[in-house]
Scaffold this active site. Structure first.
Site, short mmCIF file in Angstrom:
data_model
loop_
_atom_site.label_atom_id
_atom_site.label_comp_id
_atom_site.label_asym_id
_atom_site.label_seq_id
_atom_site.Cartn_x
_atom_site.Cartn_y
_atom_site.Cartn_z
NE ARG A 54 -2.75 0.70 3.41
CZ ARG A 54 -2.24 1.40 4.49
NH1 ARG A 54 -2.07 2.78 4.16
NH2 ARG A 54 -1.91 1.21 5.54
CE1 TYR A 108 -12.75 7.97 -19.15
CE2 TYR A 108 -12.27 8.64 -16.84
CZ TYR A 108 -12.76 7.80 -17.84
OH TYR A 108 -13.16 6.61 -17.33
CG ASP A 180 -5.39 11.96 -18.52
OD1 ASP A 180 -4.74 11.42 -19.20
OD2 ASP A 180 -6.49 11.68 -18.06
CE LYS A 205 -8.73 3.66 -20.26
NZ LYS A 205 -9.15 4.91 -19.91
C1 LIG Z 1 -9.61 6.08 -19.03
C2 LIG Z 1 -9.37 7.02 -18.79
C3 LIG Z 1 -9.00 7.71 -17.41
C4 LIG Z 1 -9.36 6.87 -16.14
O1 LIG Z 1 -8.62 5.57 -16.08
P1 LIG Z 1 -9.18 4.42 -15.38
O2 LIG Z 1 -7.80 3.66 -15.42
O3 LIG Z 1 -10.20 3.72 -16.15
O4 LIG Z 1 -9.25 4.59 -14.08
C5 LIG Z 1 -8.66 9.00 -17.18
N1 LIG Z 1 -8.25 9.84 -18.44
C6 LIG Z 1 -8.48 9.34 -19.61
C7 LIG Z 1 -8.08 10.23 -20.82
C8 LIG Z 1 -8.96 8.06 -19.87
O5 LIG Z 1 -9.26 7.68 -21.14
#
Ligand SMILES: *Cc1c(COP(=O)(O)O)cnc(C)c1O
Length: 387
Positions: A54, A108, A180, A205
């Site tokens: 953790r 997002y 992001d 992703k």
């Molecule tokens: C999917 C996504 C997130 C969130 O990610 P998780 O792993 O589903 O929590 C944040 N920003 C973007 C641009 C995303 O495509």
């Protein structure tokens, strides 16, 4: 304890396989062993070297954190249990009650709700900026402003923001620029090289790329990442060792996957642009895209994400998606399997049709995450479904 980082001269494809790894000793395993242990024997009489997953210091976490830092050219990285955990802890480490955050309105859906529902209830003020407005960012600044948050390329519209003017403002005003970069992956864009202070990825992703784990990453300076780690320890967003192990394995092929996805998406986008059933194609690699020049100037590749708007609207989109045989209808993106999603039925379901249209997501809008299959097979699938 942390071995020195490899010289920055090594190419990303090499770093993706090797950065931060261990030993050349005889008998050492070539693949990092999975240490699926929830605790470690502690030295008596000291808290030094205390290891507990953790805290973000499980051996598999530490290794993949070094590799991720090398890929994004960051001083340090921390892996969390999801992209949302990464965004939450990254911002909790920057903002206190009374502070103000300027966020791009193109973000997002989950991040939007985190900011406007959760952060505001903690006494953190949020203002949304429309990047199409002139002086959009500067106009929103207040004396309490601490950071600017944006996403590029934007999910799901594939708009691309020019970081340069925004990072100038952030620097001048002493604000943290948080980006992001999930859609780009470090193969196509490294925001830290363009004036960002903090980078976030949903590792679910492209970074993992195989649709088999949920994870997130925050990258930045070592002292800042330590702050994020403190938040993660207490708010409880650490990843499981197995997720870290899978992520490290996924990263090895990041460069080849993303290059193939870039090529495939360009082929698919060009093909879609010729079809009368497709009203608009949103792909930064097409000269018709409003941000093509920005993407061409700053990104190493145009990405594997594109969106199309079908001439026949929502009904046509549904019919089309039902007919696809190779490309599957599923949320998420960035993996080896091509996926299609309809934002009005997942990420943007809480908005009205008019609100969605204003954000550039009218009915009939479909997001395509292009995988590593053969481009001709993907195009054949799209063709038979459009008929
Ligand atoms: C999917 C996504 C997130 C969130 O990610 P998780 O792993 O589903 O929590 C944040 N920003 C973007 C641009 C995303 O495509």
């Amino acid at each position: 304890m942390t071995p020195p980082r490899r010289p920055p001269t090594q190419a990303l494809s090499t770093l993706a396989v090797h950065a931060g790894e261990g030993s050349h000793d005889s008998d050492a395993p070539v693949v990092t062993p999975l240490m699926q242990s929830a605790t470690y024997v502690q030295e008596v009489g000291t808290s030094e070297g205390l290891r507990y997953p953790r805290y973000g210091n499980a051996p598999n976490a530490e290794l993949v954190q070094r590799r991720l830092a090398a890929l994004d050219k960051a001083e340090a990285a921390i892996v969390l249990s999801s992209g949302m955990a990464a965004t939450a802890c990254a911002l909790l480490a920057l903002l206190r009650p009374g502070d103000h955050l300027v966020a791009c309105k193109w973000i997002y859906g989950g991040t939007m709700r985190l900011l406007t529902q959760e952060f505001t209830s903690l006494g953190i003020q949020i203002t949304l900026a429309d990047p199409l407005e002139t002086r959009a960012w500067r106009k929103r600044l207040r004396k309490e402003t601490r950071a600017i948050f944006l996403e590029s390329p934007v999910n799901p519209t594939c708009r691309v923001l020019d970081l340069k003017p925004i990072s100038h403002i952030a620097q001048e005003e002493g604000l943290a620029l948080v980006v992001d970069s999930t859609f780009a992956s470090p193969v196509n864009f490294r925001p830290l090289e363009h004036g960002a202070d903090v980078v976030i990825h949903s590792a679910t992703k492209y970074l993992n790329g195989h649709h088999d784990l949920v994870g997130g990453v925050v990258l930045g300076t070592a002292p800042y990442i330590e702050e994020v780690r403190q938040k993660m320890m207490l708010w409880g967003g650490a990843p499981d060792p197995f997720a870290c192990w899978l992520l490290e394995r996924g990263l090895k092929t990041l460069d080849v996957r993303v290059r193939r996805q870039n090529e495939n998406a360009m082929r698919v986008a060009q093909w879609c642009a010729e079809r009368k059933e497709v009203r608009v194609v949103h792909y930064p690699g097409l000269p018709s895209h409003p941000d093509h020049a920005i993407a061409a100037a700053h990104m190493s590749g145009f990405g594997g994400m594109l969106a199309i708007e079908l001439t026949g609207g929502g009904r046509a989109a549904e019919r089309f998606v039902r007919k696809l045989r190779l490309i599957r209808h599923a949320p998420s993106l960035g993996g080896v399997d091509s996926l299609v999603s309809e934002p009005r039925h997942n990420s943007h379901t809480h908005l009205t049709a008019e609100e969605r249209a204003k954000l550039g997501i009218p009915d009939g809008f479909l997001r395509l995450s292009i995988g590593i299959e053969d481009a001709d097979d993907l195009i054949a699938d799209l063709e038979q479904a459009l008929h």
